[in-house]
Enzyme design. Structure first.
Site, PDB file in Angstrom:
ATOM      1  N   ARG A 103       0.854  -1.195   0.000  1.00 44.44           N
ATOM      2  CA  ARG A 103       0.000   0.000   0.000  1.00 44.44           C
ATOM      3  C   ARG A 103       0.884   1.236   0.000  1.00 44.44           C
ATOM      4  NH1 ARG A 103      -4.813   0.137   4.208  1.00 44.44           N
ATOM      5  NH2 ARG A 103      -3.105   0.755   5.575  1.00 44.44           N
ATOM      6  N   THR A 107      -1.310   7.381  -0.497  1.00 44.91           N
ATOM      7  CA  THR A 107      -2.629   7.216  -1.143  1.00 44.91           C
ATOM      8  C   THR A 107      -3.394   6.013  -0.576  1.00 44.91           C
ATOM      9  OG1 THR A 107      -1.744   5.741  -2.824  1.00 44.91           O
ATOM     10  CG2 THR A 107      -1.676   8.105  -3.306  1.00 44.91           C
ATOM     11  N   ASP A 199       0.424  -3.473  11.933  1.00 48.04           N
ATOM     12  CA  ASP A 199       0.876  -3.836  10.580  1.00 48.04           C
ATOM     13  C   ASP A 199       1.248  -5.323  10.575  1.00 48.04           C
ATOM     14  OD1 ASP A 199       2.667  -4.367   8.336  1.00 48.04           O
ATOM     15  OD2 ASP A 199       2.551  -2.210   7.979  1.00 48.04           O
ATOM     16  N   ASP A 202       4.815  -6.311   9.214  1.00 48.21           N
ATOM     17  CA  ASP A 202       5.895  -5.941  10.133  1.00 48.21           C
ATOM     18  C   ASP A 202       5.921  -6.848  11.358  1.00 48.21           C
ATOM     19  OD1 ASP A 202       6.874  -3.950   8.546  1.00 48.21           O
ATOM     20  OD2 ASP A 202       5.805  -2.326   9.562  1.00 48.21           O
TER      21      ASP A 202
HETATM   22  C1  PRP Z   1      -1.134  -4.998   4.230  1.00 45.02           C
HETATM   23  C2  PRP Z   1      -1.904  -6.285   4.295  1.00 45.02           C
HETATM   24  C3  PRP Z   1      -2.725  -6.245   3.037  1.00 45.02           C
HETATM   25  C4  PRP Z   1      -3.026  -4.772   2.903  1.00 45.02           C
HETATM   26  C5  PRP Z   1      -4.433  -4.515   3.344  1.00 45.02           C
HETATM   27  O1  PRP Z   1      -0.058  -5.110   3.388  1.00 45.02           O
HETATM   28  O2  PRP Z   1      -1.101  -7.420   4.406  1.00 45.02           O
HETATM   29  O3  PRP Z   1      -2.056  -6.732   1.910  1.00 45.02           O
HETATM   30  O4  PRP Z   1      -2.107  -4.072   3.742  1.00 45.02           O
HETATM   31  O5  PRP Z   1      -4.787  -3.206   3.140  1.00 45.02           O
HETATM   32  P1  PRP Z   1      -5.902  -2.760   2.093  1.00 45.02           P
HETATM   33  O6  PRP Z   1      -7.072  -3.661   2.289  1.00 45.02           O
HETATM   34  O7  PRP Z   1      -6.185  -1.350   2.496  1.00 45.02           O
HETATM   35  O8  PRP Z   1      -5.315  -2.844   0.716  1.00 45.02           O
HETATM   36  P2  PRP Z   1       1.007  -3.931   3.187  1.00 45.02           P
HETATM   37  O9  PRP Z   1       0.564  -3.045   2.069  1.00 45.02           O
HETATM   38  O10 PRP Z   1       1.258  -3.269   4.509  1.00 45.02           O
HETATM   39  O11 PRP Z   1       2.269  -4.681   2.660  1.00 45.02           O
HETATM   40  P3  PRP Z   1       3.216  -5.715   3.423  1.00 45.02           P
HETATM   41  O12 PRP Z   1       2.431  -7.010   3.579  1.00 45.02           O
HETATM   42  O13 PRP Z   1       4.351  -5.875   2.472  1.00 45.02           O
HETATM   43  O14 PRP Z   1       3.615  -5.131   4.740  1.00 45.02           O
HETATM   44  N1  URA Z   2      -2.515  -3.503   6.734  1.00 44.58           N
HETATM   45  C1  URA Z   2      -2.137  -3.954   7.951  1.00 44.58           C
HETATM   46  O1  URA Z   2      -1.169  -4.712   8.065  1.00 44.58           O
HETATM   47  N2  URA Z   2      -2.840  -3.562   9.023  1.00 44.58           N
HETATM   48  C2  URA Z   2      -3.920  -2.758   8.917  1.00 44.58           C
HETATM   49  O2  URA Z   2      -4.547  -2.450   9.944  1.00 44.58           O
HETATM   50  C3  URA Z   2      -4.282  -2.296   7.647  1.00 44.58           C
HETATM   51  C4  URA Z   2      -3.571  -2.691   6.569  1.00 44.58           C
END
Ligand code: PRP
Ligand code: URA
Length: 208
Positions: A103, A107, A199, A202
């Protein structure tokens, strides 16, 4: 409209509570994601088609059932990786594709960086895995890619879902059933789920 299955099981509820706790270690977080995904996997595979086969027991020949449609798992990188081994444990012949999305911090829209799927994905029951369904942008984009490759039997499995994400995903892909361990209250101004668990990527990989 796809069906929404919110898990109602004491073991899942207990483990989700531990997962939310900010003091849960990376090791425990990883194990809990595995355990929750395993329990949910049982539910998400409840309608896999089967066919009759003959089996010879030590005493006689009888009939039994075997899975007819093969499975493909598609974790959304990174956090979806935490759910793969659990589903592989119960569906060991599953193939695994990967969709890389993150994400954009400003945005909150998903940005694609990787997509590699099994070539026979159109014949398989696809389980898309991501612990978090927040705005729904990542899930919708991942399923868009998977459908473009011909898949038409898709389910989405997540651990925590916000109402906003459930609505966005079910409107964009009404044929996709959604399996959720816990439905939360809302998103905050940074599009994080409340109460949520922070997160997921993380916490799973220790990159806080
Ligand atoms: C997180 C999560 C989803 C997304 C959800 O990933 O694992 O993929 O956010 O958010 P959304 O429904 O608003 O799209 P992130 O973008 O943080 O990436 P990561 O798994 O690499 O940390
Ligand atoms: N992605 C995450 O990992 N946590 C949230 O709460 C939203 C998006």
């Amino acid at each position: 409209m796809g069906k929404i299955f919110v898990m109602d099981h004491p073991l899942i509820a207990h483990k989700v509570t531990m997962l939310r706790n900010k003091d849960t270690s990376v090791k425990d977080f990883r194990e809990l994601v595995y355990e929750i995904a395993l329990l949910m996997g049982y539910e998400a595979t409840h309608d896999l088609p089967t066919e009759e086969v003959t089996v010879e027991t030590p005493l006689m020949v009888t009939t039994g059932r075997q899975i007819k449609r093969q499975v493909a798992l598609v974790p959304i990188l990174r956090a979806g990786l935490g759910m793969v081994d659990a589903i592989m444990r119960i569906v060991p012949a599953a193939k695994v594709g990967h969709v890389g999305l993150y994400r954009d911090p400003k945005t909150h829209k998903p940005v694609e960086y990787y997509c590699k799927l099994p070539t026979d994905i159109e014949e398989r029951q696809v389980l898309v895995l991501d612990p978090m369904l927040a705005t729904g942008g990542s899930a919708v984009a991942a399923i868009d890619f998977i459908k473009k490759r011909g898949a038409n039997n898709i389910k989405f499995m997540c651990i925590i879902a916000a109402p906003e994400g459930i609505e966005v995903l079910s409107k964009a892909h009404p044929d996709v059933d959604i399996y959720i361990a816990a439905k939360d209250e809302k998103l905050n101004e940074h599009c994080y789920i409340l109460p949520g668990l922070g997160d997921a990527g993380d916490r799973l990989f220790g990159t806080l």
